[in-house]
Design an enzyme around this catalytic site. Structure first.
Site, PDB file in Angstrom:
ATOM      1  N   GLY A   1      35.416  40.550  27.286  1.00  0.00           N
ATOM      2  CA  GLY A   1      34.766  40.246  28.570  1.00  0.00           C
ATOM      3  C   GLY A   1      33.280  40.527  28.532  1.00  0.00           C
TER       4      GLY A   1
ATOM      5  N   THR B   1      30.835  38.530  28.341  1.00  0.00           N
ATOM      6  CA  THR B   1      29.986  37.589  29.106  1.00  0.00           C
ATOM      7  C   THR B   1      29.969  37.917  30.598  1.00  0.00           C
ATOM      8  N   GLY B   2      30.806  38.853  31.027  1.00  0.00           N
ATOM      9  CA  GLY B   2      30.897  39.173  32.453  1.00  0.00           C
ATOM     10  C   GLY B   2      29.783  40.106  32.904  1.00  0.00           C
TER      11      GLY B   2
ATOM     12  N   ASP C   1      40.898  35.412  22.833  1.00  0.00           N
ATOM     13  CA  ASP C   1      41.359  35.244  24.203  1.00  0.00           C
ATOM     14  C   ASP C   1      42.452  36.280  24.456  1.00  0.00           C
TER      15      ASP C   1
ATOM     16  N   LEU D   1      37.347  44.852  29.042  1.00  0.00           N
ATOM     17  CA  LEU D   1      36.830  44.427  30.352  1.00  0.00           C
ATOM     18  C   LEU D   1      37.311  43.029  30.725  1.00  0.00           C
TER      19      LEU D   1
ATOM     20  N   SER E   1      39.231  38.241  37.213  1.00  0.00           N
ATOM     21  CA  SER E   1      38.846  39.388  38.042  1.00  0.00           C
ATOM     22  C   SER E   1      38.729  39.075  39.527  1.00  0.00           C
TER      23      SER E   1
ATOM     24  N   THR F   1      41.187  49.460  38.392  1.00  0.00           N
ATOM     25  CA  THR F   1      40.516  49.078  39.642  1.00  0.00           C
ATOM     26  C   THR F   1      41.037  49.800  40.880  1.00  0.00           C
TER      27      THR F   1
ATOM     28  N   GLU G   1      41.662  48.376  43.448  1.00  0.00           N
ATOM     29  CA  GLU G   1      42.643  47.483  44.076  1.00  0.00           C
ATOM     30  C   GLU G   1      44.063  48.039  43.922  1.00  0.00           C
TER      31      GLU G   1
ATOM     32  N   TYR H   1      46.566  40.102  41.578  1.00  0.00           N
ATOM     33  CA  TYR H   1      45.587  40.754  40.695  1.00  0.00           C
ATOM     34  C   TYR H   1      45.918  42.243  40.565  1.00  0.00           C
TER      35      TYR H   1
ATOM     36  N   LYS I   1      47.068  44.466  37.337  1.00  0.00           N
ATOM     37  CA  LYS I   1      46.257  45.603  36.874  1.00  0.00           C
ATOM     38  C   LYS I   1      47.075  46.903  36.867  1.00  0.00           C
TER      39      LYS I   1
ATOM     40  N   ARG J   1      26.176  39.823  39.503  1.00  0.00           N
ATOM     41  CA  ARG J   1      27.521  39.669  40.053  1.00  0.00           C
ATOM     42  C   ARG J   1      27.850  38.181  40.202  1.00  0.00           C
TER      43      ARG J   1
HETATM   44  P1  NAP Z   1      33.646  39.300  35.468  1.00  0.00           P
HETATM   45  O1  NAP Z   1      32.186  39.216  35.675  1.00  0.00           O
HETATM   46  O2  NAP Z   1      34.551  38.362  36.195  1.00  0.00           O
HETATM   47  O3  NAP Z   1      33.917  39.143  33.885  1.00  0.00           O
HETATM   48  C1  NAP Z   1      35.208  38.958  33.389  1.00  0.00           C
HETATM   49  C2  NAP Z   1      35.133  38.741  31.898  1.00  0.00           C
HETATM   50  O4  NAP Z   1      36.470  38.502  31.396  1.00  0.00           O
HETATM   51  C3  NAP Z   1      34.312  37.502  31.482  1.00  0.00           C
HETATM   52  O5  NAP Z   1      33.603  37.807  30.312  1.00  0.00           O
HETATM   53  C4  NAP Z   1      35.395  36.470  31.189  1.00  0.00           C
HETATM   54  O6  NAP Z   1      34.998  35.501  30.249  1.00  0.00           O
HETATM   55  C5  NAP Z   1      36.458  37.357  30.563  1.00  0.00           C
HETATM   56  N1  NAP Z   1      37.778  36.728  30.540  1.00  0.00           N
HETATM   57  C6  NAP Z   1      38.460  36.185  31.565  1.00  0.00           C
HETATM   58  N2  NAP Z   1      39.650  35.706  31.139  1.00  0.00           N
HETATM   59  C7  NAP Z   1      39.706  35.953  29.794  1.00  0.00           C
HETATM   60  C8  NAP Z   1      40.663  35.697  28.786  1.00  0.00           C
HETATM   61  N3  NAP Z   1      41.811  35.061  29.040  1.00  0.00           N
HETATM   62  N4  NAP Z   1      40.394  36.087  27.522  1.00  0.00           N
HETATM   63  C9  NAP Z   1      39.231  36.700  27.227  1.00  0.00           C
HETATM   64  N5  NAP Z   1      38.265  36.958  28.139  1.00  0.00           N
HETATM   65  C10 NAP Z   1      38.523  36.599  29.416  1.00  0.00           C
HETATM   66  O7  NAP Z   1      34.187  40.768  35.775  1.00  0.00           O
HETATM   67  P2  NAP Z   1      33.371  42.144  35.910  1.00  0.00           P
HETATM   68  O8  NAP Z   1      32.938  42.311  37.325  1.00  0.00           O
HETATM   69  O9  NAP Z   1      32.383  42.263  34.818  1.00  0.00           O
HETATM   70  O10 NAP Z   1      34.557  43.198  35.699  1.00  0.00           O
HETATM   71  C11 NAP Z   1      34.907  43.664  34.396  1.00  0.00           C
HETATM   72  C12 NAP Z   1      36.315  44.232  34.428  1.00  0.00           C
HETATM   73  O11 NAP Z   1      36.397  45.284  35.372  1.00  0.00           O
HETATM   74  C13 NAP Z   1      37.401  43.250  34.830  1.00  0.00           C
HETATM   75  O12 NAP Z   1      38.554  43.580  34.105  1.00  0.00           O
HETATM   76  C14 NAP Z   1      37.631  43.526  36.306  1.00  0.00           C
HETATM   77  O13 NAP Z   1      38.928  43.163  36.681  1.00  0.00           O
HETATM   78  C15 NAP Z   1      37.405  45.027  36.335  1.00  0.00           C
HETATM   79  N6  NAP Z   1      36.900  45.597  37.580  1.00  0.00           N
HETATM   80  C16 NAP Z   1      35.771  45.097  38.159  1.00  0.00           C
HETATM   81  C17 NAP Z   1      35.265  45.702  39.296  1.00  0.00           C
HETATM   82  C18 NAP Z   1      33.991  45.204  39.950  1.00  0.00           C
HETATM   83  O14 NAP Z   1      33.744  45.587  41.110  1.00  0.00           O
HETATM   84  N7  NAP Z   1      33.157  44.440  39.271  1.00  0.00           N
HETATM   85  C19 NAP Z   1      35.908  46.840  39.830  1.00  0.00           C
HETATM   86  C20 NAP Z   1      37.057  47.318  39.188  1.00  0.00           C
HETATM   87  C21 NAP Z   1      37.534  46.700  38.056  1.00  0.00           C
HETATM   88  P3  NAP Z   1      34.364  34.067  30.694  1.00  0.00           P
HETATM   89  O15 NAP Z   1      32.905  34.313  30.889  1.00  0.00           O
HETATM   90  O16 NAP Z   1      34.717  33.235  29.525  1.00  0.00           O
HETATM   91  O17 NAP Z   1      35.067  33.671  31.960  1.00  0.00           O
HETATM   92  O1  F7E Z   2      35.869  40.957  48.383  1.00  0.00           O
HETATM   93  C1  F7E Z   2      36.096  40.322  51.988  1.00  0.00           C
HETATM   94  C2  F7E Z   2      37.367  40.204  51.168  1.00  0.00           C
HETATM   95  O2  F7E Z   2      35.843  39.292  46.535  1.00  0.00           O
HETATM   96  C3  F7E Z   2      35.544  42.155  49.067  1.00  0.00           C
HETATM   97  C4  F7E Z   2      36.605  42.461  42.103  1.00  0.00           C
HETATM   98  O3  F7E Z   2      35.516  42.809  41.284  1.00  0.00           O
HETATM   99  O4  F7E Z   2      36.412  44.471  43.402  1.00  0.00           O
HETATM  100  C5  F7E Z   2      36.399  43.061  43.489  1.00  0.00           C
HETATM  101  O5  F7E Z   2      37.449  42.595  44.338  1.00  0.00           O
HETATM  102  C6  F7E Z   2      36.052  42.102  50.495  1.00  0.00           C
HETATM  103  C7  F7E Z   2      37.502  41.622  50.639  1.00  0.00           C
HETATM  104  O6  F7E Z   2      35.851  41.777  46.034  1.00  0.00           O
HETATM  105  C8  F7E Z   2      34.539  37.052  52.011  1.00  0.00           C
HETATM  106  O7  F7E Z   2      38.453  39.789  51.968  1.00  0.00           O
HETATM  107  C9  F7E Z   2      35.020  38.588  53.451  1.00  0.00           C
HETATM  108  O8  F7E Z   2      38.184  42.408  51.593  1.00  0.00           O
HETATM  109  O9  F7E Z   2      33.815  40.755  46.898  1.00  0.00           O
HETATM  110  P1  F7E Z   2      35.281  40.612  46.930  1.00  0.00           P
HETATM  111  P2  F7E Z   2      37.288  42.456  45.912  1.00  0.00           P
HETATM  112  O10 F7E Z   2      38.363  41.589  46.384  1.00  0.00           O
HETATM  113  O11 F7E Z   2      37.173  43.807  46.528  1.00  0.00           O
HETATM  114  C10 F7E Z   2      37.637  45.049  42.896  1.00  0.00           C
HETATM  115  C11 F7E Z   2      37.460  46.546  42.826  1.00  0.00           C
HETATM  116  C12 F7E Z   2      38.074  44.419  41.616  1.00  0.00           C
HETATM  117  O12 F7E Z   2      38.723  45.067  40.801  1.00  0.00           O
HETATM  118  C13 F7E Z   2      37.910  42.950  41.485  1.00  0.00           C
HETATM  119  O13 F7E Z   2      37.908  42.558  40.102  1.00  0.00           O
HETATM  120  O14 F7E Z   2      35.246  41.151  51.197  1.00  0.00           O
HETATM  121  N1  F7E Z   2      35.425  39.040  52.233  1.00  0.00           N
HETATM  122  N2  F7E Z   2      34.490  37.377  53.329  1.00  0.00           N
HETATM  123  C14 F7E Z   2      35.135  38.105  51.317  1.00  0.00           C
HETATM  124  N3  F7E Z   2      35.300  38.084  49.985  1.00  0.00           N
HETATM  125  C15 F7E Z   2      34.869  36.986  49.305  1.00  0.00           C
HETATM  126  N4  F7E Z   2      34.992  36.949  47.959  1.00  0.00           N
HETATM  127  N5  F7E Z   2      34.310  35.925  49.949  1.00  0.00           N
HETATM  128  C16 F7E Z   2      34.116  35.905  51.298  1.00  0.00           C
HETATM  129  O15 F7E Z   2      33.601  34.923  51.854  1.00  0.00           O
END
Ligand code: NAP
Ligand code: F7E
Length: 362
Positions: free
Chosen positions: A8, A10-11, A58, A80, A84, A127, A129, A151, A155, A186
């Site tokens: 991950g 590229t994320g 992958d 990572l 997501s 997470t 979540e 999701y 997880k 983001r």
């Molecule tokens: P992100 O920006 O969506 O990046 C996800 C990464 O996973 C991308 O590099 C994507 O590649 C890669 N990926 C998706 N499907 C794949 C597959 N089948 N095989 C290999 N790679 C794959 O997510 P992020 O915000 O950086 O989050 C990183 C990790 O932390 C994730 O596991 C997410 O669930 C977890 N997390 C995030 C948050 C948050 O708030 N950001 C909080 C808690 C946990 P492509 O570019 O090719 O799509």
């Molecule tokens: O939503 C509300 C929505 O999509 C946050 C991922 O990184 O964090 C992320 O998941 C809240 C939710 O993030 C819109 O209903 C309202 O209650 O930004 P979100 P998420 O679902 O919390 C967790 C920790 C991860 O692990 C995940 O990978 O905001 N909301 N209006 C909305 N959300 C979106 N996306 N779009 C709306 O228009």
């Protein structure tokens, strides 16, 4: 020199973690997927660095994982990679389960089968979540889980299989239970970035309105750049343990929205309730934010609030390095600049078309 493998890469987090580990002197390897469009924007500036290497793999394909783990033989793996997006997981639940649940097992098994179980440390991106339909606020390492989306259920498997491999095989594998963390990198469909980009576009006349879902949803939002340091600290710890990573502060989507628009130069007031709630420009009376049921989820997690005491105490991590206000400000500033550059490009193209038409340039 230590070797790290990041899935991950590229994320959002993968790009910041790469920069962080290169800064620590690591040889950094990352997995990428083949795509018909360029999606390497976040790591483009690192390509060509002598200690930055990319490999195709992958999480749905064990053979590719075995190959890359066997070739790189990393000291540390940061898993990572994931589908997501919570809302997308309702539309693609099977894919989400394959990547976010079974994918974790594939990584653990690749490490075992390559004979690295005793030497390779593994970080799993878990997470907040998992707490889902929360049973306690704020949430810490002993709060019961209640996943509330495909999701989160996927997880949860990742979390438990990591714990199982730790106990069954003595592997150094840990989950970081990270609360939402955001940044100028983001993805544009997550709520914070959707808001900052819209605020910048509306302020610069490029968008009329922003449609959102549940404005009352509450999150503990931190800065992604601060959070990747914690991933590394978790793997440097003496013992393999799981940690909650959060700021300890909670805000609503509405508050985020009001602040983002303020930093973009627009003062909003909110009126009405539920789907009828609107964000109105105090200066002009124009409705700039509306609620659309399209962004409601079948089940929504509405009350996430983390307690980072353990990470503070045992890892020495500072959860308040970047404040909520600083986070919103830096995201809005970056999007204001991005939109301004796009507008300048459009102006150049329009002028050029006009000059070509008039024969001023040929
Ligand atoms: P992100 O920006 O969506 O990046 C996800 C990464 O996973 C991308 O590099 C994507 O590649 C890669 N990926 C998706 N499907 C794949 C597959 N089948 N095989 C290999 N790679 C794959 O997510 P992020 O915000 O950086 O989050 C990183 C990790 O932390 C994730 O596991 C997410 O669930 C977890 N997390 C995030 C948050 C948050 O708030 N950001 C909080 C808690 C946990 P492509 O570019 O090719 O799509
Ligand atoms: O939503 C509300 C929505 O999509 C946050 C991922 O990184 O964090 C992320 O998941 C809240 C939710 O993030 C819109 O209903 C309202 O209650 O930004 P979100 P998420 O679902 O919390 C967790 C920790 C991860 O692990 C995940 O990978 O905001 N909301 N209006 C909305 N959300 C979106 N996306 N779009 C709306 O228009």
């Amino acid at each position: 020199m230590k070797t790290a493998l990041i899935t991950g890469i590229t994320g959002q987090d993968g790009s910041y973690l790469s920069e962080f580990l290169l800064g620590k002197g690591y040889d950094v390897h990352g997995t990428i997927r083949r795509s018909s469009v360029d999606y390497r924007e976040r790591i483009a500036h690192l390509e060509g660095h002598p200690h930055f290497h990319l490999h195709y793999a992958d999480l749905g394909d064990s053979m590719s994982l075995l190959q890359v783990v066997g070739k790189v033989r990393p000291d540390e793996i940061y898993n990572l990679a994931a589908q997501s997006h919570v809302q997308v997981s309702f539309d693609a639940p099977e894919f989400t389960a394959d990547v976010d649940a079974t994918g974790v097992l594939r990584i653990l098994e690749a490490v075992r089968q390559c004979g690295l179980a005793a030497t390779c440390r593994i970080y799993q991106a878990s997470t907040s979540e998992l707490y889902g339909k929360v049973e306690q606020v704020p949430q810490n390492e002993s709060t019961p889980f209640h996943p509330y989306s495909p999701y989160a259920v996927a997880k949860l498997y990742g979390y438990w299989i990591v714990k199982e491999y730790r106990e069954a095989y003595g592997m150094f594998c840990c989950s970081g239970i990270l609360f939402n963390h955001e940044s100028e990198r983001r993805g544009e469909t997550f709520v914070t970035r959707k808001i900052t980009l819209a605020a910048a576009r509306i302020a610069q006349g490029k968008q009329d309105k922003l449609y959102l879902g549940n404005l009352s949803s509450r999150r503990d939002w931190g800065y992604a750049k601060d959070y990747v340091e914690c991933m590394w600290l978790i793997l440097q710890n003496e013992r393999p343990e799981d940690f909650v990573i959060a700021t300890g502060e909670q805000h609503t989507v509405r508050e985020f929205c009001r602040l983002a628009f303020r930093y973009a130069g627009i003062e909003l007031r909110f009126e009405g309730e539920g789907v009828h709630e609107k964000g109105i420009d105090c200066a002009t009376g124009r409705v700039l934010v509306e609620v659309s049921e399209d962004f409601y989820r079948p089940t929504d997690v509405v009350n996430l609030w983390g307690d980072p005491t353990k990470a503070q105490r045992e890892l020495g991590w500072n959860p308040t390095k970047t404040s909520f206000e600083q986070l919103v400000r830096l995201m809005v500033d970056a999007d204001m600049a991005k939109v301004a550059v796009e507008r300048a490009g459009e102006e150049v193209r329009t002028n050029l078309a006009e000059y070509l038409e008039k024969g001023i340039v040929k």
